[in-house]
Design a protein around this motif. Sequence first.
Motif, PDB file in Angstrom:
ATOM      1  N   ARG A   1      53.890  44.563  25.082  1.00 55.98           N
ATOM      2  CA  ARG A   1      54.064  43.499  26.294  1.00 55.98           C
ATOM      3  C   ARG A   1      53.187  42.911  26.628  1.00 55.98           C
ATOM      4  O   ARG A   1      52.731  41.654  26.607  1.00 55.98           O
ATOM      5  CB  ARG A   1      55.808  44.024  26.588  1.00 55.98           C
TER       6      ARG A   1
ATOM      7  N   ASP B   1      49.204  35.824  25.378  1.00 56.05           N
ATOM      8  CA  ASP B   1      50.547  34.045  25.020  1.00 56.05           C
ATOM      9  C   ASP B   1      49.834  33.062  26.339  1.00 56.05           C
ATOM     10  O   ASP B   1      48.856  31.887  26.063  1.00 56.05           O
ATOM     11  CB  ASP B   1      51.409  34.683  25.739  1.00 56.05           C
ATOM     12  N   ASN B   2      48.984  33.340  27.680  1.00 52.07           N
ATOM     13  CA  ASN B   2      48.304  33.062  28.405  1.00 52.07           C
ATOM     14  C   ASN B   2      47.704  34.006  29.359  1.00 52.07           C
ATOM     15  O   ASN B   2      48.317  34.761  30.129  1.00 52.07           O
ATOM     16  CB  ASN B   2      49.502  32.294  29.290  1.00 52.07           C
TER      17      ASN B   2
ATOM     18  N   ARG C   1      45.832  33.628  31.403  1.00 52.63           N
ATOM     19  CA  ARG C   1      45.885  32.910  33.055  1.00 52.63           C
ATOM     20  C   ARG C   1      47.013  33.173  33.912  1.00 52.63           C
ATOM     21  O   ARG C   1      47.542  34.051  35.456  1.00 52.63           O
ATOM     22  CB  ARG C   1      45.783  31.533  33.734  1.00 52.63           C
ATOM     23  N   VAL C   2      48.125  33.894  33.421  1.00 57.54           N
ATOM     24  CA  VAL C   2      49.315  33.222  33.593  1.00 57.54           C
ATOM     25  C   VAL C   2      49.637  35.110  33.804  1.00 57.54           C
ATOM     26  O   VAL C   2      50.521  35.970  35.132  1.00 57.54           O
ATOM     27  CB  VAL C   2      50.183  32.809  33.600  1.00 57.54           C
TER      28      VAL C   2
ATOM     29  N   ARG D   1      47.311  37.584  34.814  1.00 60.81           N
ATOM     30  CA  ARG D   1      47.024  37.884  36.175  1.00 60.81           C
ATOM     31  C   ARG D   1      47.709  37.941  37.673  1.00 60.81           C
ATOM     32  O   ARG D   1      47.606  38.965  38.716  1.00 60.81           O
ATOM     33  CB  ARG D   1      45.937  37.123  37.146  1.00 60.81           C
ATOM     34  N   LEU D   2      49.198  36.545  36.897  1.00 55.62           N
ATOM     35  CA  LEU D   2      49.486  36.692  38.206  1.00 55.62           C
ATOM     36  C   LEU D   2      50.458  37.821  38.348  1.00 55.62           C
ATOM     37  O   LEU D   2      51.335  37.818  39.579  1.00 55.62           O
ATOM     38  CB  LEU D   2      51.010  35.577  38.381  1.00 55.62           C
ATOM     39  N   MET D   3      50.417  38.811  37.443  1.00 55.37           N
ATOM     40  CA  MET D   3      51.462  39.679  37.894  1.00 55.37           C
ATOM     41  C   MET D   3      50.482  40.477  37.476  1.00 55.37           C
ATOM     42  O   MET D   3      50.900  42.142  37.254  1.00 55.37           O
ATOM     43  CB  MET D   3      51.797  39.780  35.782  1.00 55.37           C
ATOM     44  N   GLY D   4      49.769  40.994  38.205  1.00 53.30           N
ATOM     45  CA  GLY D   4      48.590  41.885  38.377  1.00 53.30           C
ATOM     46  C   GLY D   4      47.931  42.342  37.328  1.00 53.30           C
ATOM     47  O   GLY D   4      46.889  43.684  37.378  1.00 53.30           O
ATOM     48  N   VAL D   5      47.754  41.919  36.199  1.00 53.18           N
ATOM     49  CA  VAL D   5      46.906  42.417  35.267  1.00 53.18           C
ATOM     50  C   VAL D   5      45.717  41.870  35.418  1.00 53.18           C
ATOM     51  O   VAL D   5      45.668  40.485  35.521  1.00 53.18           O
ATOM     52  CB  VAL D   5      47.649  42.225  33.632  1.00 53.18           C
TER      53      VAL D   5
ATOM     54  N   SER E   1      46.902  27.198  44.620  1.00 50.98           N
ATOM     55  CA  SER E   1      45.463  28.346  44.010  1.00 50.98           C
ATOM     56  C   SER E   1      44.942  29.401  45.044  1.00 50.98           C
ATOM     57  O   SER E   1      44.754  30.374  44.618  1.00 50.98           O
ATOM     58  CB  SER E   1      45.420  27.251  42.818  1.00 50.98           C
TER      59      SER E   1
ATOM     60  N   CYS F   1      47.354  31.869  45.671  1.00 51.27           N
ATOM     61  CA  CYS F   1      47.633  33.230  45.206  1.00 51.27           C
ATOM     62  C   CYS F   1      46.515  33.557  43.974  1.00 51.27           C
ATOM     63  O   CYS F   1      46.600  34.696  43.241  1.00 51.27           O
ATOM     64  CB  CYS F   1      48.333  32.703  43.900  1.00 51.27           C
ATOM     65  N   GLY F   2      45.170  33.290  44.593  1.00 47.00           N
ATOM     66  CA  GLY F   2      43.986  34.328  44.133  1.00 47.00           C
ATOM     67  C   GLY F   2      43.320  33.708  42.450  1.00 47.00           C
ATOM     68  O   GLY F   2      42.711  34.081  42.186  1.00 47.00           O
ATOM     69  N   LEU F   3      43.877  32.073  42.394  1.00 48.55           N
ATOM     70  CA  LEU F   3      44.111  31.817  40.755  1.00 48.55           C
ATOM     71  C   LEU F   3      42.465  30.530  41.210  1.00 48.55           C
ATOM     72  O   LEU F   3      42.244  29.668  40.102  1.00 48.55           O
ATOM     73  CB  LEU F   3      45.210  30.890  40.022  1.00 48.55           C
TER      74      LEU F   3
ATOM     75  N   GLU G   1      39.177  30.167  40.154  1.00 54.44           N
ATOM     76  CA  GLU G   1      38.176  30.383  39.140  1.00 54.44           C
ATOM     77  C   GLU G   1      36.471  30.874  39.647  1.00 54.44           C
ATOM     78  O   GLU G   1      35.755  31.377  38.655  1.00 54.44           O
ATOM     79  CB  GLU G   1      38.463  29.286  38.041  1.00 54.44           C
TER      80      GLU G   1
ATOM     81  N   ALA H   1      43.583  36.405  42.025  1.00 53.91           N
ATOM     82  CA  ALA H   1      45.171  36.633  41.833  1.00 53.91           C
ATOM     83  C   ALA H   1      45.559  37.987  40.640  1.00 53.91           C
ATOM     84  O   ALA H   1      46.867  38.530  41.695  1.00 53.91           O
ATOM     85  CB  ALA H   1      45.845  35.900  40.025  1.00 53.91           C
ATOM     86  N   GLU H   2      44.966  38.652  40.542  1.00 50.12           N
ATOM     87  CA  GLU H   2      45.569  40.550  39.672  1.00 50.12           C
ATOM     88  C   GLU H   2      45.654  41.039  40.958  1.00 50.12           C
ATOM     89  O   GLU H   2      46.624  41.824  41.807  1.00 50.12           O
ATOM     90  CB  GLU H   2      45.098  40.886  38.795  1.00 50.12           C
TER      91      GLU H   2
ATOM     92  N   ALA I   1      49.018  39.793  43.767  1.00 54.18           N
ATOM     93  CA  ALA I   1      49.962  39.890  43.262  1.00 54.18           C
ATOM     94  C   ALA I   1      50.448  41.398  43.478  1.00 54.18           C
ATOM     95  O   ALA I   1      51.190  41.490  44.039  1.00 54.18           O
ATOM     96  CB  ALA I   1      49.835  39.938  41.367  1.00 54.18           C
TER      97      ALA I   1
ATOM     98  N   LEU J   1      53.722  33.682  42.638  1.00 54.28           N
ATOM     99  CA  LEU J   1      53.751  32.004  42.169  1.00 54.28           C
ATOM    100  C   LEU J   1      54.698  32.107  41.197  1.00 54.28           C
ATOM    101  O   LEU J   1      54.926  32.648  39.613  1.00 54.28           O
ATOM    102  CB  LEU J   1      52.484  31.611  41.658  1.00 54.28           C
TER     103      LEU J   1
ATOM    104  N   PRO K   1      54.090  29.051  39.047  1.00 53.22           N
ATOM    105  CA  PRO K   1      54.483  28.037  38.360  1.00 53.22           C
ATOM    106  C   PRO K   1      54.256  26.662  37.727  1.00 53.22           C
ATOM    107  O   PRO K   1      55.665  26.947  37.260  1.00 53.22           O
ATOM    108  CB  PRO K   1      53.138  28.435  37.758  1.00 53.22           C
TER     109      PRO K   1
ATOM    110  N   MET L   1      55.618  28.016  32.572  1.00 56.01           N
ATOM    111  CA  MET L   1      54.387  29.257  31.849  1.00 56.01           C
ATOM    112  C   MET L   1      55.375  30.859  31.758  1.00 56.01           C
ATOM    113  O   MET L   1      54.721  31.475  32.190  1.00 56.01           O
ATOM    114  CB  MET L   1      53.289  29.176  33.297  1.00 56.01           C
TER     115      MET L   1
ATOM    116  N   PHE M   1      56.353  33.470  29.079  1.00 59.93           N
ATOM    117  CA  PHE M   1      55.418  34.188  27.815  1.00 59.93           C
ATOM    118  C   PHE M   1      56.092  33.545  26.292  1.00 59.93           C
ATOM    119  O   PHE M   1      57.117  34.703  26.247  1.00 59.93           O
ATOM    120  CB  PHE M   1      54.870  35.601  27.539  1.00 59.93           C
ATOM    121  N   PRO M   2      55.265  32.678  25.284  1.00 60.70           N
ATOM    122  CA  PRO M   2      56.427  32.316  24.268  1.00 60.70           C
ATOM    123  C   PRO M   2      56.571  32.992  23.482  1.00 60.70           C
ATOM    124  O   PRO M   2      58.155  33.518  22.748  1.00 60.70           O
ATOM    125  CB  PRO M   2      55.256  31.324  23.740  1.00 60.70           C
TER     126      PRO M   2
ATOM    127  N   MET N   1      57.387  41.289  32.853  1.00 59.27           N
ATOM    128  CA  MET N   1      55.930  41.232  33.193  1.00 59.27           C
ATOM    129  C   MET N   1      56.177  41.669  34.975  1.00 59.27           C
ATOM    130  O   MET N   1      55.185  41.828  35.574  1.00 59.27           O
ATOM    131  CB  MET N   1      56.190  40.135  32.565  1.00 59.27           C
TER     132      MET N   1
ATOM    133  N   ARG O   1      61.155  36.569  37.563  1.00 66.56           N
ATOM    134  CA  ARG O   1      59.924  36.808  36.636  1.00 66.56           C
ATOM    135  C   ARG O   1      59.044  37.195  38.548  1.00 66.56           C
ATOM    136  O   ARG O   1      58.780  38.336  38.650  1.00 66.56           O
ATOM    137  CB  ARG O   1      59.047  36.039  36.084  1.00 66.56           C
TER     138      ARG O   1
END
Lengths: 288, 237
Positions: free
Chosen positions: A168, A175-176, A178-179, A181-185, B49, B52-54, B56, B77-78, B81, B87, B89, B93, B95-96, B106, B151
């Motif tokens: 997962r 997929d993304n 950047r996003v 990272r917001l989940m701690g990955v 940004s 939340c540490g985004l 860059e 950001a990691e 979190a 966040l 966003p 955003m 995940f498709p 997630m 999420r």
Amino acid sequence: MDWIETIINGVLLGALYGLLGLGLALVFGVMRVVNLAHGEFIVMAAYAGALLAALMPGVNPLLWVLPVAVLAFGAGYVLQAVLVNRTVKSGDPLTPLLLTFGLAVVLRNLMVEVFGTDPRALDGGAFTRAGVDFLGLRIGLFPLAVLVLAAVMFAALQWLLARTEWGRIVRATSDNARVVRLMGVRPNRVYNTVMGLALAFAAVAGVLLALRSSFTPYSGVERLLIAFEVVILGGLGSFWGAFAGGIALGVAQLVGQKLDSNAAALYAHLLFFVVLVIRPTGLAGRSS
Amino acid sequence: MMGRLLEMDSLQVWYGDLQALYGVTLQLDEGRVLALIGANGAGKSTLLSAVCGLLEGEERTRGAIRLAGAEVLGRPAEALAHEGVALVPEGRMLFPSLSVEENLRMGMLTRRAGHWTLARVYELFPVLQEFRERPATSLSGGQQQMVSIGRALLSNPRLLLCDEISLGLAPVIVRQIYQSLEQVRAQGMSIVLVEQDVQRACQAADHVCCLLKGRVTLQGAADAFDHAQIAQAYFGH
């Protein structure tokens, strides 16, 4: 009957080709990086297998598949962490391409320096030559075992990606980045394990291929070409497509060999060319 | 006694030679909601940004951002979190490649304990349970926004940042989303809302902060200002 045997053997060879492409498809699918050193890693795995076989001559070389795969995982992890991640960050797809191209040249010449250019082969003993007669057809046991192993590895990867937390995370990162990272990955860590896994698959394929045909430090280019064709035939990023692509190439090669013994590879490349013209997105690819 | 959760002290951010924030100072107490309003390009997203540490690393920053007293400006950001910053966003955003439930899961990767569990998120947004196996991006915009909020909640954050959650949604859906946010808030969540819809934002928030071209032009209790004052702060004329 002859023809059926040829096609069956093509399928069996193709399973191995599919395995050659699996790692390449995984890396491309997850981080959009084309690893041009993929072939060199396949050949290095073959040399590692040969080295282990020389150190412990009594042991069946087939058993070296596992330790070589573990070594390759470590090599892939470090390669990604130390080199490739820096280039992925640049966002320019050309940067990792140039990096892995350069790496391929370095590794190739390193192998020439260390092992020389004489062709080598791994002798798997009686098992690699054994066969069974089935309805008047002669089927090699070893290629059959390779087909089963390849199917298991494809299914295992599919299961890992579809059903586990790791899978997962990998799909989400693909997929993304950047996003997630917001989940701690940490995307770089995900890439490290993916490259490790890809090279472990390549190593398995490398050792198995070395049990079938000889190799030199220059064999990487040829292996990469097959891996590429497998991936593109199957449709970029599709794993079962890569498996099917490998089998199509294997069959084309052996059928070609039967028609014209000097031009076996030509028929495989021709098949690739024709598919590319008719269906540029590959067998399993979505048409855009 | 409620503690101070977020403190921003003269935050300045530059993108190259372009300055996006000119010394923004603001605070948020635990359990409170702050609405951050302002026109496009006012610096709202840059501010989020930074929290939340985004950012860059190509941007230069000066000033300080403290989360419960600890300096967080410049931390990735990691890491944040895991410290409890989540966040929602802009643009959702999702995940498709992942199903609705996989997207929600997630959020659980930070493994922070707290009120929010998968069952509670499904209680908050029952429609998501019904569609849990579907690809997340096959849902309607409003439902996707629910996934995105769920999420973020599943990481059990101390601070929930919401970037333009009403953007592109029908008014009836926006009302529904804001009602859910009210329930989230009732659980003691501290929230920063970035919102174009000024009226909606002021209704949902305790405090309001208006940015104009990277500067704070108005700050205070959400019900302390009349329409003209907010318009003046928003447009600068």
